[in-house]
Design a protein around this motif. Structure first.
Motif, short mmCIF file in Angstrom:
data_model
loop_
_atom_site.label_atom_id
_atom_site.label_comp_id
_atom_site.label_asym_id
_atom_site.label_seq_id
_atom_site.Cartn_x
_atom_site.Cartn_y
_atom_site.Cartn_z
N GLN A 186 0.83 -1.20 0.00
CA GLN A 186 0.00 0.00 0.00
C GLN A 186 0.86 1.25 0.00
O GLN A 186 1.83 1.36 0.76
N GLY A 187 0.53 2.20 -0.87
CA GLY A 187 1.23 3.47 -0.92
C GLY A 187 2.53 3.44 -1.70
O GLY A 187 3.24 4.44 -1.74
N THR A 188 2.85 2.29 -2.32
CA THR A 188 4.06 2.19 -3.14
C THR A 188 3.68 1.79 -4.57
O THR A 188 2.57 1.35 -4.84
N VAL A 189 4.67 1.94 -5.47
CA VAL A 189 4.44 1.58 -6.86
C VAL A 189 4.96 0.17 -7.16
O VAL A 189 4.33 -0.59 -7.90
N ASP A 190 6.10 -0.19 -6.56
CA ASP A 190 6.73 -1.45 -6.96
C ASP A 190 7.40 -2.20 -5.81
O ASP A 190 8.31 -2.98 -6.03
N GLU A 191 6.94 -1.97 -4.58
CA GLU A 191 7.47 -2.74 -3.45
C GLU A 191 6.60 -3.97 -3.24
O GLU A 191 5.42 -3.86 -2.91
N GLY A 192 7.18 -5.14 -3.44
CA GLY A 192 6.44 -6.38 -3.33
C GLY A 192 6.44 -6.94 -1.91
O GLY A 192 7.47 -6.91 -1.23
N ARG A 193 5.29 -7.42 -1.49
CA ARG A 193 5.15 -8.07 -0.18
C ARG A 193 4.36 -9.37 -0.39
O ARG A 193 3.65 -9.53 -1.38
N LEU A 194 4.44 -10.26 0.59
CA LEU A 194 3.58 -11.43 0.62
C LEU A 194 2.57 -11.22 1.75
O LEU A 194 2.94 -11.21 2.92
N PHE A 195 1.32 -10.99 1.37
CA PHE A 195 0.25 -10.83 2.34
C PHE A 195 0.23 -12.04 3.27
O PHE A 195 0.02 -11.93 4.47
N TYR A 196 0.47 -13.20 2.68
CA TYR A 196 0.67 -14.41 3.47
C TYR A 196 1.47 -15.41 2.63
O TYR A 196 1.38 -15.44 1.40
N PHE A 197 2.25 -16.23 3.34
CA PHE A 197 3.03 -17.29 2.71
C PHE A 197 3.13 -18.43 3.72
O PHE A 197 3.45 -18.18 4.89
#
Length: 236
Positions: free
Chosen positions: A161-172
């Protein structure tokens, strides 16, 4: 200037994450947080869960927060594509190969026995939050890992949220009976491919500081330690 990301559910909770911005002083962060906390109190929300630099811990404890744990954040650039894993298929939930109730059961199995201490939600609340936070097309963001047709793990790659290209894993996560066999590293690597596929240029992952298994996965997949934050909570 946005110093805190917020996820809200009316009357129930706020999830707040400090945004690290260069040149912002400790005092400025605390003044901004005091305003945010005042808003939370006015809205009479059930609880506030906060991720924040531990340098602010004394101030938070004095305001009635309790410390839950400490998380570590790891990061890496997504500048390569990893090879497919033999015998592993990756299937989006939106393909219809699994109904929502079975996905919820898989999710619950994956998070069972976790070393992470900050367990906020029931699985029913988790499923509700997927649509609330990811939108009506949330199923397209959920991926199931299968081995010989059997669902053995899942991943939910998103752009922060609030970024253009920062990837996260909501869950893994991985089901308990498949842990300790090297599949966590493989599935995480495939998740990095999924993040790159949705436009992420960097990856940021976090876990509890006592979750040595997940930290090992980060390090084996080329991630480096970026930050530590405390998890704090206050209830109305």
């Amino acid at each position: 200037m946005n110093l805190y990301n917020r996820i809200k559910k009316q009357n129930e909770y706020w999830l707040v994450d400090q945004v690290k911005v260069g040149g912002v002083s400790k005092q400025e962060y605390e003044e901004a947080f005091d305003r945010l906390l005042g808003e939370w109190k006015e809205e009479k929300v059930g609880y506030l869960s906060l991720l924040m630099d531990t340098v602010h811990e004394k101030n938070l404890l004095e305001q009635g927060f309790r410390k839950i744990s400490t998380i570590v954040e790891y990061t890496r650039k997504l500048d390569e594509t990893f090879s497919p894993a033999p015998g592993i298929s990756v299937e989006p939930l939106s393909d219809g190969g699994m109904v929502d109730s079975d996905f919820a059961e898989l999710y619950e199995r994956c998070r069972s026995g976790s070393a992470n201490k900050n367990k906020l939600f029931t699985i029913e609340q988790v499923m509700e939050s997927l649509e609330n936070e990811l939108g009506p097309e949330w199923r397209a963001s959920c991926f199931i890992f299968r081995k010989s047709g059997e669902p053995v793990g899942l991943s939910i790659p998103i752009i922060e949220q609030g970024t253009v290209d920062e990837g996260r894993l909501f869950y893994f996560g991985i089901v308990p009976e498949w842990r300790g066999k090297g599949y966590g590293t493989v599935f995480h690597r495939l998740s990095l491919n999924l993040l790159k596929g949705i436009g992420a240029a960097t990856y940021v992952g976090s876990t509890d500081e006592v979750n040595h298994h997940m930290i090992g996965i980060f390090e084996r997949n080329g991630c480096r330690l970026r930050d530590r934050k405390g998890i704090y909570r206050i209830d109305r």
